[in-house]
Design an enzyme around this catalytic site. Structure first.
Site, PDB file in Angstrom:
ATOM      1  N   GLY A 354       0.893  -1.234   0.000  1.00  0.00           N
ATOM      2  CA  GLY A 354       0.000   0.000   0.000  1.00  0.00           C
ATOM      3  C   GLY A 354       0.873   1.207   0.000  1.00  0.00           C
ATOM      4  O   GLY A 354       1.325   1.661   0.966  1.00  0.00           O
ATOM      5  N   THR A 355       1.255   1.829  -0.814  1.00  0.00           N
ATOM      6  CA  THR A 355       2.413   2.711  -0.868  1.00  0.00           C
ATOM      7  C   THR A 355       2.096   3.954  -1.686  1.00  0.00           C
ATOM      8  O   THR A 355       1.283   3.903  -2.584  1.00  0.00           O
ATOM      9  CB  THR A 355       3.584   1.947  -1.513  1.00  0.00           C
ATOM     10  N   VAL A 356       2.770   5.069  -1.369  1.00  0.00           N
ATOM     11  CA  VAL A 356       2.660   6.275  -2.192  1.00  0.00           C
ATOM     12  C   VAL A 356       4.049   6.674  -2.662  1.00  0.00           C
ATOM     13  O   VAL A 356       5.035   6.563  -1.932  1.00  0.00           O
ATOM     14  CB  VAL A 356       2.005   7.449  -1.431  1.00  0.00           C
ATOM     15  N   MET A 436       4.954   2.418  -7.394  1.00  0.00           N
ATOM     16  CA  MET A 436       4.600   1.836  -6.100  1.00  0.00           C
ATOM     17  C   MET A 436       3.796   0.557  -6.283  1.00  0.00           C
ATOM     18  O   MET A 436       3.270   0.294  -7.365  1.00  0.00           O
ATOM     19  CB  MET A 436       3.811   2.856  -5.290  1.00  0.00           C
ATOM     20  N   ARG A 508       1.563   2.140  -9.495  1.00  0.00           N
ATOM     21  CA  ARG A 508       1.165   3.504  -9.840  1.00  0.00           C
ATOM     22  C   ARG A 508       2.427   4.352  -9.792  1.00  0.00           C
ATOM     23  O   ARG A 508       3.050   4.477  -8.751  1.00  0.00           O
ATOM     24  CB  ARG A 508       0.123   4.019  -8.849  1.00  0.00           C
TER      25      ARG A 508
END
Length: 536
Positions: A354-356, A436, A508
């Site tokens: 789950g990353t930005v 990500m 993304r």
């Protein structure tokens, strides 16, 4: 008028964004605006990266949070610097202690997989070392979003709702009630366009800003965090928090067709991307839509993952020097294993493993490649009451097999999925890039780097190109718009190809490129999310 913001029956068409005084590219438009606001106040690219990262903990909490980890690659004054903002396991944890609680593997939720959060310390360290504005000012846009509220963006709303459904079944203990109180105050996840706010989050950001993160690690917040963990049956203590400092590290790289591709060294998995690129550069450039090119990329990726899975862990406890994987001799040794048929990957034995995401740049030549995460979406499911802090579950990556390189040990940093990327040429910055998404990240790095370097695509097109993802064994997943004639050819080469129903597992990404002659910035942001490029 009522409509579904996630129903999009027609293909989108995005062009790259140009600017020359500053640029921010990230997965959420309001966060990009926060970074641009700081640039216009006189901050540099480092200040903008911190502002954007802090805002993302508010406007995309389903992917990251104050209680997570972060990594950064910073280009300033003609040099690339690496910051490892990942935290270690608690000093009091062990394989035996976890097994004594009835676990045969690390649990996904709850207090046990919580490691020391590194993100607030990383923000403070970046600000002190390279920033121009006080940290308290840099965090103001994020504080405003948290306090006043903001309308939730479409992709974030979809991911938030998925997490709510999953957590409603998985999180049954009383320790998880604060998560539902904060993130599902009306008994559900907020919908796209619905305003959500978190005043406690705003207060915590104020404390972090005014104390340069001291309150988080050695003050009132540290007391509150450790008390929450203790009540929830975990191992993290105030002493674990007090002893934490992020680490400046030397980035690692390989030369690829005249460019240098840079990654953070282990414990991050950026080494995997470099191993694969080092193999692939031994082949001539072929057509982008060549089945042989796709086949070689997939095979190189499988071999690189086999190495990474076997060897990557806390660098102080690795059995091999990471540079041993990046020699020409080792690349050739591994390349010889790639034939015309799909293989079953096995690790090699180098001599000596789950990353930005966001990218920022300013008009002075500074550039930042930055990534942070709570790991699996919201993370552990634990929210520290009264703080807005959602704690990560990064310890999930540890193995309870005491023969594994990444076995659980006290005070150890685990194998880390999140990785920022950077490109240079002739010792000059070309740009920041990243993709990500868990184990998709090194695969995304390889595909994006090849799109840029081998195929000459602009940043937006490099991100828009259809992606593949190696899953396990001979299984490869492809996006819905991946060319089907190519998928069928890969199947005839022995790959087991699956077509995904959507884009959610393919990462993304963001890219900011600098023209070597004019200094003009060119940015792209992934259409697979709510991504946005803000230029000035």
């Amino acid at each position: 008028m009522s409509f579904d913001p996630l129903y999009h029956p027609y293909p989108t068409y995005r062009l790259p964004v140009y600017a020359n005084r500053g640029m921010v590219a990230t997965s959420q438009p309001l966060a990009a605006g926060a970074g641009l606001d700081i640039l216009k106040r006189g901050g540099n690219a480092i200040d903008a990266a911190i502002a954007t990262a802090a805002a993302l903990t508010v406007v995309e909490p389903c992917s990251n949070g104050i209680g997570g980890d972060a990594f950064a690659l910073v280009w300033t004054e003609g040099k690339l610097h690496g910051l490892n903002g990942s935290g270690p396991s608690p000093a009091g944890i062990s394989i035996d202690a976890v097994k004594a609680l009835g676990h045969t593997e690390m649990p996904r939720y709850g207090a046990i997989p919580v490691t020391v959060p590194g993100a607030p310390a990383a923000w403070a360290e970046l600000s002190r070392t390279f920033g121009r504005l006080p940290l308290s000012e840099t965090l103001e846009p994020a504080i405003r979003y948290a306090e006043e509220g903001y309308p939730v963006s479409p992709t974030a709303a979809g991911n938030w709702n998925s997490a709510f459904r999953r957590y409603s079944t998985a999180l049954t203990g009383t320790e998880f009630k604060p998560w539902f109180d904060l993130f599902a105050p009306n008994g559900r996840a907020p919908e796209a366009g619905e305003v959500w706010r978190s005043p406690d989050h705003a207060n915590t950001l104020r404390l972090i800003g005014s104390s340069e993160a001291e309150e988080f690690y050695r003050g009132v917040l540290a007391d509150t965090i450790s008390e929450c963990i203790l009540r929830s049956g975990g191992f993290l203590t105030k002493e674990d928090l007090a002893g934490y400092r992020p680490e400046w590290v030397e980035p690692i790289s390989v030369s690829y067709r005249g460019y240098d591709v840079w990654e953070i060294p282990p414990n991050g998995q950026g080494l995997i991307a470099l191993i694969a690129l080092n193999m692939l550069k031994g082949y001539p450039v072929s057509s982008q839509e060549s089945p042989e090119a796709y086949h070689r990329q997939i095979e190189a990726m499988k071999l690189a993952f086999a190495d990474g899975s076997r060897y990557i862990t806390d660098p102080s406890r690795m059995s091999c020097d990471p540079y041993a994987f990046l020699t020409e001799e080792y690349a050739e040794q591994r390349r010889r294993l790639i034939g015309s048929e799909a293989l079953w990957p096995e690790a090699g034995e180098p001599r000596g493993s789950g990353t930005v995401y966001l990218a920022t740049a300013d008009g002075e030549g500074n550039m930042v490649s930055f990534i942070q995460s709570n790991y699996t979406g919201f993370g552990s499911g634990l929210v520290v009451p009264g703080t807005g802090i959602s704690l990560q579950n990064r310890g999930l990556e540890f193995s309870l097999d005491d023969t594994h390189a990444n076995r659980l040990e006290p005070g150890k940093r685990t194998y880390h999925t999140i990785i920022p990327g950077f490109l240079t040429k002739n010792s000059q910055a070309i740009g920041a890039f990243g993709v990500m998404g868990g184990y998709m990240q090194p695969q995304g790095h390889v595909q994006v780097a090849m799109n840029l370097i081998d195929y000459g695509l602009h940043p937006q097109a490099a991100l828009d190109a259809p992606r593949w993802q190696w899953v396990k064994g001979k299984t490869v997943m492809v996006e819905p718009h991946f060319p089907m004639h190519m998928a069928r050819r890969l199947e005839r080469m022995g790959h087991e190809v699956q077509v995904a129903a959507d884009f959610s597992s393919f990462g993304r990404g963001q890219i900011i490129w600098r023209d070597e002659k004019t200094g003009v910035l060119c940015g792209g942001s992934d259409a697979r999310t709510d991504g946005f490029v803000a230029g000035w």
